[in-house]
Design a protein around this motif. Structure first.
Motif, PDB file in Angstrom:
ATOM      1  N   MET A  26       0.715  -0.920   0.297  1.00  0.00           N
ATOM      2  CA  MET A  26      -0.043   0.041   0.253  1.00  0.00           C
ATOM      3  C   MET A  26       1.232   1.197  -0.293  1.00  0.00           C
ATOM      4  SD  MET A  26      -3.289  -1.203   0.414  1.00  0.00           S
ATOM      5  CE  MET A  26      -3.964   0.184   0.973  1.00  0.00           C
ATOM      6  N   ASP A  67      -3.337   5.289  -1.114  1.00  0.00           N
ATOM      7  CA  ASP A  67      -4.704   3.298  -1.830  1.00  0.00           C
ATOM      8  C   ASP A  67      -5.553   2.995  -0.497  1.00  0.00           C
ATOM      9  OD1 ASP A  67      -2.683   3.612  -4.070  1.00  0.00           O
ATOM     10  OD2 ASP A  67      -0.782   2.008  -3.064  1.00  0.00           O
ATOM     11  N   LEU A  71      -7.765   0.501   0.939  1.00  0.00           N
ATOM     12  CA  LEU A  71      -8.409  -1.330   0.985  1.00  0.00           C
ATOM     13  C   LEU A  71      -9.714  -1.815   1.339  1.00  0.00           C
ATOM     14  CD1 LEU A  71      -7.347  -4.264   1.022  1.00  0.00           C
ATOM     15  CD2 LEU A  71      -5.844  -3.839   3.037  1.00  0.00           C
ATOM     16  N   LEU A 120      -1.460  -1.466   9.584  1.00  0.00           N
ATOM     17  CA  LEU A 120      -1.311  -0.850   8.223  1.00  0.00           C
ATOM     18  C   LEU A 120      -1.729   1.086   9.036  1.00  0.00           C
ATOM     19  CD1 LEU A 120      -2.163   0.111   4.719  1.00  0.00           C
ATOM     20  CD2 LEU A 120      -4.702   0.269   5.261  1.00  0.00           C
ATOM     21  N   ARG A 166      -7.143  -1.477  -4.057  1.00  0.00           N
ATOM     22  CA  ARG A 166      -5.969  -2.325  -4.135  1.00  0.00           C
ATOM     23  C   ARG A 166      -6.760  -3.705  -3.567  1.00  0.00           C
ATOM     24  NH1 ARG A 166      -0.672  -0.285  -4.574  1.00  0.00           N
ATOM     25  NH2 ARG A 166      -0.240  -2.450  -4.565  1.00  0.00           N
ATOM     26  N   ALA A 177      -5.001   4.384   3.390  1.00  0.00           N
ATOM     27  CA  ALA A 177      -3.094   4.503   4.161  1.00  0.00           C
ATOM     28  C   ALA A 177      -2.519   6.262   3.842  1.00  0.00           C
ATOM     29  CB  ALA A 177      -3.205   3.624   2.619  1.00  0.00           C
TER      30      ALA A 177
END
Length: 132
Positions: free
Chosen positions: A18, A22, A24, A62, A110, A128
């Motif tokens: 990441m 980005d 998720l 993350l 992603r 992110a």
């Protein structure tokens, strides 16, 4: 083998890859996965694994600067409302979209991580951040 933290190899690769901004998605069992977006399907049976367990494991690994949720959580999912409150207390920016707009936003993720969660609107887009 890792001693602690996130043990799932594919999830580790995703988190490590990441970049800043980005996205998720961590999703309940019913969220449609947009065409072309990879899906890490963790669902075993209804309810397993739970959204919160998967969210906690990913969130610890993350760097997250913002999250996006469906605004319908306020009427249908008290646990998600509580999660949003905790994130805001931690200084995380929380965006709320109509559920249809949320689903469209997933198209640029992603990946989608599919849990076995069956409570309504138990979905989040993690954006992110950076660690510096």
């Amino acid at each position: 083998m890792r001693r602690k933290g996130l043990l799932h190899a594919e999830l580790n690769r995703l988190v490590a890859a990441m970049g800043h901004t980005d996205t998720l998605v961590i999703a309940d069992v019913g969220l449609p996965v947009p065409s072309g977006v990879p899906c890490v399907d963790l669902a075993v049976v209804a309810g397993l694994p739970r959204f919160n367990d998967v969210f906690d494991a990913i969130y610890r690994e993350l760097a997250v600067e913002r999250v996006t949720v469906a605004r319908e959580i306020h009427a249908r999912n008290k646990a998600m409302v509580e999660l949003v409150g905790h994130l805001r207390t931690d200084g995380i920016v929380v965006d709320e979209l109509a559920h249809d707009d949320f689903k469209r936003a997933c198209a640029s993720a992603r990946a989608v991580i599919r849990t076995g969660e069956t409570s309504p609107y138990a979905n989040v887009i993690l954006h992110a951040g950076v660690t510096f």
